[in-house]
Write an enzyme that holds these catalytic residues in place. Structure first.
Site, PDB file in Angstrom:
ATOM      1  N   CYS A 151       0.812  -1.229   0.000  1.00  0.00           N
ATOM      2  CA  CYS A 151       0.000   0.000   0.000  1.00  0.00           C
ATOM      3  C   CYS A 151       0.843   1.277   0.000  1.00  0.00           C
ATOM      4  CB  CYS A 151      -0.952  -0.008   1.194  1.00  0.00           C
ATOM      5  SG  CYS A 151      -0.256  -0.740   2.687  1.00  0.00           S
ATOM      6  N   GLU A 204       8.986  -3.638   5.781  1.00  0.00           N
ATOM      7  CA  GLU A 204       8.361  -2.598   4.964  1.00  0.00           C
ATOM      8  C   GLU A 204       9.381  -1.816   4.129  1.00  0.00           C
ATOM      9  OE1 GLU A 204       5.204  -2.735   5.047  1.00  0.00           O
ATOM     10  OE2 GLU A 204       4.439  -0.877   4.203  1.00  0.00           O
ATOM     11  N   HIS A 244      -2.001   6.412   4.198  1.00  0.00           N
ATOM     12  CA  HIS A 244      -0.557   6.485   4.428  1.00  0.00           C
ATOM     13  C   HIS A 244      -0.028   7.789   3.834  1.00  0.00           C
ATOM     14  CE1 HIS A 244      -0.809   2.477   5.756  1.00  0.00           C
ATOM     15  NE2 HIS A 244      -0.285   1.825   4.738  1.00  0.00           N
ATOM     16  N   ASN A 329      -4.797   3.453   1.993  1.00  0.00           N
ATOM     17  CA  ASN A 329      -4.089   2.173   1.973  1.00  0.00           C
ATOM     18  C   ASN A 329      -4.980   0.955   1.743  1.00  0.00           C
ATOM     19  OD1 ASN A 329      -4.625   3.241   4.771  1.00  0.00           O
ATOM     20  ND2 ASN A 329      -4.216   1.114   5.296  1.00  0.00           N
TER      21      ASN A 329
HETATM   22  P1  NAP Z   1      -6.349  -9.422   8.204  1.00  0.00           P
HETATM   23  O1  NAP Z   1      -7.320  -8.372   8.610  1.00  0.00           O
HETATM   24  O2  NAP Z   1      -5.512 -10.055   9.258  1.00  0.00           O
HETATM   25  O3  NAP Z   1      -7.190 -10.595   7.420  1.00  0.00           O
HETATM   26  C1  NAP Z   1      -6.592 -11.824   7.071  1.00  0.00           C
HETATM   27  C2  NAP Z   1      -7.586 -12.724   6.327  1.00  0.00           C
HETATM   28  O4  NAP Z   1      -6.930 -13.958   6.001  1.00  0.00           O
HETATM   29  C3  NAP Z   1      -8.824 -13.128   7.149  1.00  0.00           C
HETATM   30  O5  NAP Z   1      -9.904 -13.336   6.269  1.00  0.00           O
HETATM   31  C4  NAP Z   1      -8.414 -14.472   7.761  1.00  0.00           C
HETATM   32  O6  NAP Z   1      -9.511 -15.335   7.981  1.00  0.00           O
HETATM   33  C5  NAP Z   1      -7.576 -15.064   6.656  1.00  0.00           C
HETATM   34  N1  NAP Z   1      -6.581 -15.985   7.224  1.00  0.00           N
HETATM   35  C6  NAP Z   1      -5.707 -15.748   8.235  1.00  0.00           C
HETATM   36  N2  NAP Z   1      -4.970 -16.852   8.505  1.00  0.00           N
HETATM   37  C7  NAP Z   1      -5.419 -17.818   7.656  1.00  0.00           C
HETATM   38  C8  NAP Z   1      -5.078 -19.181   7.458  1.00  0.00           C
HETATM   39  N3  NAP Z   1      -4.114 -19.795   8.168  1.00  0.00           N
HETATM   40  N4  NAP Z   1      -5.729 -19.856   6.484  1.00  0.00           N
HETATM   41  C9  NAP Z   1      -6.689 -19.275   5.750  1.00  0.00           C
HETATM   42  N5  NAP Z   1      -7.077 -17.971   5.894  1.00  0.00           N
HETATM   43  C10 NAP Z   1      -6.429 -17.261   6.847  1.00  0.00           C
HETATM   44  O7  NAP Z   1      -5.308  -8.872   7.112  1.00  0.00           O
HETATM   45  P2  NAP Z   1      -5.492  -7.661   6.034  1.00  0.00           P
HETATM   46  O8  NAP Z   1      -4.999  -6.373   6.570  1.00  0.00           O
HETATM   47  O9  NAP Z   1      -6.848  -7.768   5.499  1.00  0.00           O
HETATM   48  O10 NAP Z   1      -4.411  -8.074   4.932  1.00  0.00           O
HETATM   49  C11 NAP Z   1      -4.637  -9.129   4.004  1.00  0.00           C
HETATM   50  C12 NAP Z   1      -3.490  -9.169   3.007  1.00  0.00           C
HETATM   51  O11 NAP Z   1      -3.468  -7.949   2.258  1.00  0.00           O
HETATM   52  C13 NAP Z   1      -2.102  -9.316   3.651  1.00  0.00           C
HETATM   53  O12 NAP Z   1      -1.274 -10.099   2.818  1.00  0.00           O
HETATM   54  C14 NAP Z   1      -1.603  -7.873   3.691  1.00  0.00           C
HETATM   55  O13 NAP Z   1      -0.202  -7.784   3.716  1.00  0.00           O
HETATM   56  C15 NAP Z   1      -2.179  -7.326   2.378  1.00  0.00           C
HETATM   57  N6  NAP Z   1      -2.367  -5.875   2.332  1.00  0.00           N
HETATM   58  C16 NAP Z   1      -2.962  -5.217   3.367  1.00  0.00           C
HETATM   59  C17 NAP Z   1      -3.145  -3.819   3.260  1.00  0.00           C
HETATM   60  C18 NAP Z   1      -3.791  -3.016   4.355  1.00  0.00           C
HETATM   61  O14 NAP Z   1      -3.784  -1.769   4.250  1.00  0.00           O
HETATM   62  N7  NAP Z   1      -4.370  -3.631   5.381  1.00  0.00           N
HETATM   63  C19 NAP Z   1      -2.724  -3.148   2.113  1.00  0.00           C
HETATM   64  C20 NAP Z   1      -2.137  -3.867   1.074  1.00  0.00           C
HETATM   65  C21 NAP Z   1      -1.968  -5.222   1.191  1.00  0.00           C
HETATM   66  P3  NAP Z   1     -10.184 -15.536   9.448  1.00  0.00           P
HETATM   67  O15 NAP Z   1     -11.001 -14.299   9.719  1.00  0.00           O
HETATM   68  O16 NAP Z   1     -11.015 -16.735   9.258  1.00  0.00           O
HETATM   69  O17 NAP Z   1      -9.069 -15.687  10.420  1.00  0.00           O
END
Ligand code: NAP
Length: 354
Positions: A151, A204, A244, A329
């Protein structure tokens, strides 16, 4: 472009912070229709309303609340898979979907640095889709993986690409002030982030340095050649919920004046084919000239969260120019960015809709 039948899509990691953005945006998308939502074993088997603790503004789409969350098996009746999985999970799961013939649009970092996987922001480097046939040939899979950048890198490269094209960037010093939603949910503990700044985000700085060179690089015969820019990144977590902010000092081969830089950024639109995609903003880069803008709370939602706002463009006594940019982001930097990538793939005829 008119799509007569909506293309079936699925979201992996649908219950997380980015997954919820995907669900909210795709529920009203003119080309795509959600047919499946998947997450971890903790959520599989529950209905979406029960499995997802809603953490983003706005309500969950009412029609999807009863959809039963699936596990991550690649047997979903969809053509496009949006992945919002943690990187360690994505490493095993995304190839399984590409192998089964799906087009995977990923937000995770797992495959961003592979030499045959495109890292794309459509307005900057749509031509990097030329890597897809190489990927399919190398890996012998009928589907493919296309990745979106980190992001923070999105806010940096959207501000720099128009300038790099004309004046050629040689050196960059970038300092980030990253929102807490960038760490997912529950993310950073309130006792760590309130009344505080954390001067470290694991991995990062390396991501910013590498991905910026990739996104500003060139494609020749289906292979990516990274831009030769020396980059020094400092990453900080700050108590902002979304958006961000980055400050940048830039050295060019041909130093532009402040007025030239503003004019190049204001005029930048990307290719006409991109401007017609449903999620594309009219102006991907907005330039503000007030002394105290951009700011995350005031500028992150510009153009539905799809525009990067650049300001404070001024001379730098050390390098050539300095500036500030703000990106949303979880929209441009995550879910909306990946949806724009899927729209690009659709417009280029790269999605097998049969
Ligand atoms: P998050 O809120 O922690 O959500 C993670 C998701 O993945 C949830 O649906 C979770 O399901 C699932 N998950 C976790 N562990 C798992 C497992 N062992 N097997 C299967 N599913 C699993 O994370 P997020 O912020 O949304 O980020 C998701 C991705 O996008 C990451 O790779 C992150 O680096 C990337 N990203 C994030 C942003 C940002 O601004 N947040 C920006 C760009 C990219 P449950 O609810 O069932 O646990």
């Amino acid at each position: 472009m008119i799509i007569s039948d909506k293309i079936p899509v699925a979201v992996l990691g649908a219950t997380g912070a980015v997954g919820q953005r995907f669900v909210q945006l795709l529920a009203q998308h003119p080309w795509f229709e959600i047919v499946a939502l998947a997450a971890s074993k903790r959520s599989a088997g529950k209905c979406y309303a029960e499995a997802s603790q809603w953490v983003i503004p706005g309500d969950p789409p009412p029609d999807l609340g009863d959809m039963v969350v699936r596990n991550l098996d690649p047997d979903i009746p969809a053509k496009i898979i949006f992945s919002a999985l943690p990187s360690d999970v994505a490493r095993d799961i995304e190839p399984a979907f590409a192998k089964a013939g799906y087009a995977v649009c990923s937000n995770a970092a797992a495959y961003r640095y592979e030499p045959d996987v495109p890292l794309i922001i459509p307005e900057l480097n749509a031509e990097h889709t030329a890597m897809i046939p190489t990927q399919q040939q190398n890996r012998n899979w009928p589907g493919f993986i296309v990745t979106s950048p980190n992001c923070t890198t999105t806010g940096i490269t959207m501000a720099l690409k128009p300038l790099h094209d004309v004046f050629n960037i040689q050196q960059l010093v970038v300092t980030t002030m990253q929102a807490i939603s960038g760490a997912g949910y529950p993310g950073v503990a309130s006792l760590d982030i309130l009344d505080n700044v954390i001067p470290y985000i694991k991995g990062e700085e390396e991501k910013i340095e590498q991905e910026t060179r990739q996104l500003l690089g060139r494609i020749t015969n289906g292979k990516r050649e990274d831009a030769k820019i020396v980059i020094s990144a400092h990453a900080n977590r700050v108590p902002v919920i979304d958006g961000h902010t980055v400050t940048m000092s830039v050295k060019f081969t041909h130093k532009p004046s402040v007025e030239e830089a503003i004019s190049v950024l204001r005029d930048y639109k990307g290719l006409p084919v991109i401007q017609e995609l449903p999620t594309a903003p009219t102006h991907p880069i907005l330039v503000r000239t007030e002394a105290d803008r951009p700011q995350p709370r005031r500028d992150r939602d510009a153009q539905e969260g799809m525009a990067v706002t650049v300001g404070r463009i001024r001379e730098c006594p050390l390098l050539d120019l300095r500036m500030v940019s703000v990106v949303h982001n979880t929209l441009r930097g995550a879910a909306s960015g990946a949806i724009l990538n899927a729209e690009l793939l659709t417009a280029k005829g790269l999605i097998n809709t049969s």
